[in-house]
Design an enzyme around this catalytic site. Structure first.
Site, PDB file in Angstrom:
ATOM      1  N   TYR A   1      42.798  11.718  87.845  1.00 13.57           N
ATOM      2  CA  TYR A   1      43.614  11.405  89.026  1.00 13.57           C
ATOM      3  C   TYR A   1      43.121  12.218  90.229  1.00 13.57           C
ATOM      4  CZ  TYR A   1      47.774  11.162  92.048  1.00 13.57           C
ATOM      5  OH  TYR A   1      48.627  10.982  93.114  1.00 13.57           O
TER       6      TYR A   1
ATOM      7  N   ASN B   1      48.142   2.548  99.757  1.00  9.71           N
ATOM      8  CA  ASN B   1      49.112   3.397  99.073  1.00  9.71           C
ATOM      9  C   ASN B   1      49.106   3.203  97.554  1.00  9.71           C
ATOM     10  OD1 ASN B   1      51.933   4.777  98.741  1.00  9.71           O
ATOM     11  ND2 ASN B   1      52.213   2.701  97.928  1.00  9.71           N
TER      12      ASN B   1
ATOM     13  N   ALA C   1      40.256  13.551  90.724  1.00  8.40           N
ATOM     14  CA  ALA C   1      38.921  13.094  91.145  1.00  8.40           C
ATOM     15  C   ALA C   1      39.029  11.831  91.989  1.00  8.40           C
ATOM     16  CB  ALA C   1      38.050  12.837  89.917  1.00  8.40           C
TER      17      ALA C   1
ATOM     18  N   ASP D   1      46.575  -7.751  92.641  1.00  8.63           N
ATOM     19  CA  ASP D   1      46.050  -6.524  92.022  1.00  8.63           C
ATOM     20  C   ASP D   1      44.905  -6.030  92.904  1.00  8.63           C
ATOM     21  OD1 ASP D   1      44.622  -4.655  90.592  1.00  8.63           O
ATOM     22  OD2 ASP D   1      44.507  -5.836  88.749  1.00  8.63           O
TER      23      ASP D   1
ATOM     24  N   GLY E   1      50.968  -1.753  97.268  1.00  9.87           N
ATOM     25  CA  GLY E   1      51.899  -1.130  96.320  1.00  9.87           C
ATOM     26  C   GLY E   1      53.214  -0.770  96.978  1.00  9.87           C
ATOM     27  N   ALA E   2      53.769  -1.731  97.733  1.00 16.35           N
ATOM     28  CA  ALA E   2      54.938  -1.417  98.571  1.00 16.35           C
ATOM     29  C   ALA E   2      56.256  -1.897  97.984  1.00 16.35           C
ATOM     30  CB  ALA E   2      54.752  -1.999  99.972  1.00 16.35           C
TER      31      ALA E   2
ATOM     32  N   LYS F   1      41.510  10.964  93.896  1.00 17.58           N
ATOM     33  CA  LYS F   1      42.080  11.303  95.207  1.00 17.58           C
ATOM     34  C   LYS F   1      41.091  12.132  96.036  1.00 17.58           C
ATOM     35  CE  LYS F   1      46.034   9.190  94.647  1.00 17.58           C
ATOM     36  NZ  LYS F   1      46.356   8.006  95.443  1.00 17.58           N
TER      37      LYS F   1
END
Ligand code: NAP
Length: 254
Positions: free
Chosen positions: A160, A95, A162, A68, A17-18, A164
């Site tokens: 979210y 990330n 949960a 993905d 995800g850069a 993390k």
């Protein structure tokens, strides 16, 4: 006494995800330390292309790879492409992530699955791909970008938080499992960072309230997360393992 060594020269770093946000800042920071960078993106083709051009203009080695990370076949293909173009991944930064602002009773199972698949399954799939090589090499660094909400929880963001929290438990466990092979696995728990993720979810009023709560009175810059990440990826951080580094400006003093 050994020399300080935070150079990443000779190593390949994959940042998922850069194309934008924190991931793009991490890609810039690791490239500046000498790593060859694999910039993964999913939908941000133009942003990833622009970033690669910028990095190459600085003389850095960087290539963009679409994929993905929640999809097992795509992750296998992604790693195969990286392997044959810039080499095996020595440094992995998980990330990529999405958020969701929704009450639990209003959240569909499809939303739960999508979020968990990107935020948690994606990191698991990428770790599975890199571990055999890192174990053979007896060296590796993995940094998972978690969130302060994964420690504290957050109303309206239970799913979210949960994901993390799960990523943090995964980090602490894998760090111990992989340590005998010279691999460290750490998490960063940022507070609010100035990226699309936060701007797209907070209206003006919420932002004002949030800024009032932050000790610095401002959001973190993505580069401030990236500098912590670069440290954890370095040889200097060899004895820091299975930890969560909070980059939240003291927002949640622990
Ligand atoms: P962002 O600007 O919204 O960027 C999210 C990134 O994740 C994008 O590059 C996106 O790629 C990528 N992504 C999403 N789904 C993906 C998929 N299926 N496969 C591959 N990549 C995918 O958010 P950000 O703030 O930079 O967030 C980065 C990380 O930091 C996330 O894990 C987030 O949870 C965490 N974090 C952010 C904050 C904050 O306040 N911003 C705070 C704590 C933690 P494409 O655009 O190419 O689809």
């Amino acid at each position: 006494m050994g020399q300080f060594n935070n150079s990443l020269e000779g190593q390949v770093c994959l940042v998922t995800g850069a194309g934008r946000g924190i991931g793009a800042a991490v890609a810039r920071a690791v490239a500046a330390r000498g790593a060859r960078v694999a910039v993964n993106y999913n939908s941000s083709y133009n942003e990833a292309r622009t970033l690669i051009t910028e990095l190459q203009q600085h003389g850095y080695t960087a290539l963009a790879f679409q994929g993905d990370i929640s999809n097992e076949q795509e992750v296998s293909r992604l790693f195969a492409e990286i392997r044959t173009t810039i080499g095996e991944v020595d440094l992995l930064v998980n990330n990529a992530g999405i958020t969701l602002r929704s009450l639990v009773q209003d959240t569909s199972t499809a939303e739960w699955d999508r979020l968990m698949n990107i935020n948690l399954r994606g990191a698991f799939l990428c770790c599975k791909e890199v571990l055999p090589y890192m174990i053979r090499k007896r060296y590796g660094r993995i940094v998972n970008i978690a969130s302060s909400q994964g420690i504290d929880g957050a109303s309206f963001e239970a799913v979210y938080a949960a994901s993390k929290g799960g990523l943090i438990a995964f980090t602490k466990s894998l760090g111990r499992e992989a340590a005998p092979s010279g691999i460290t696995v750490n998490a960063i728990a940022p507070g609010p960072v100035a990226t699309d993720m936060i701007y797209s979810h907070l209206d003006e009023e919420d932002m004002k309230t949030l800024l009032g709560e932050l000790p610095e009175g401002r959001l973190a810059a993505p580069e401030e997360v990236a500098s912590a990440c670069v440290f954890l990826l370095s040889r200097d951080a060899a004895y820091i393992n299975a930890q969560v580094l909070c980059v939240d400006g003291g927002w949640k003093a622990r």
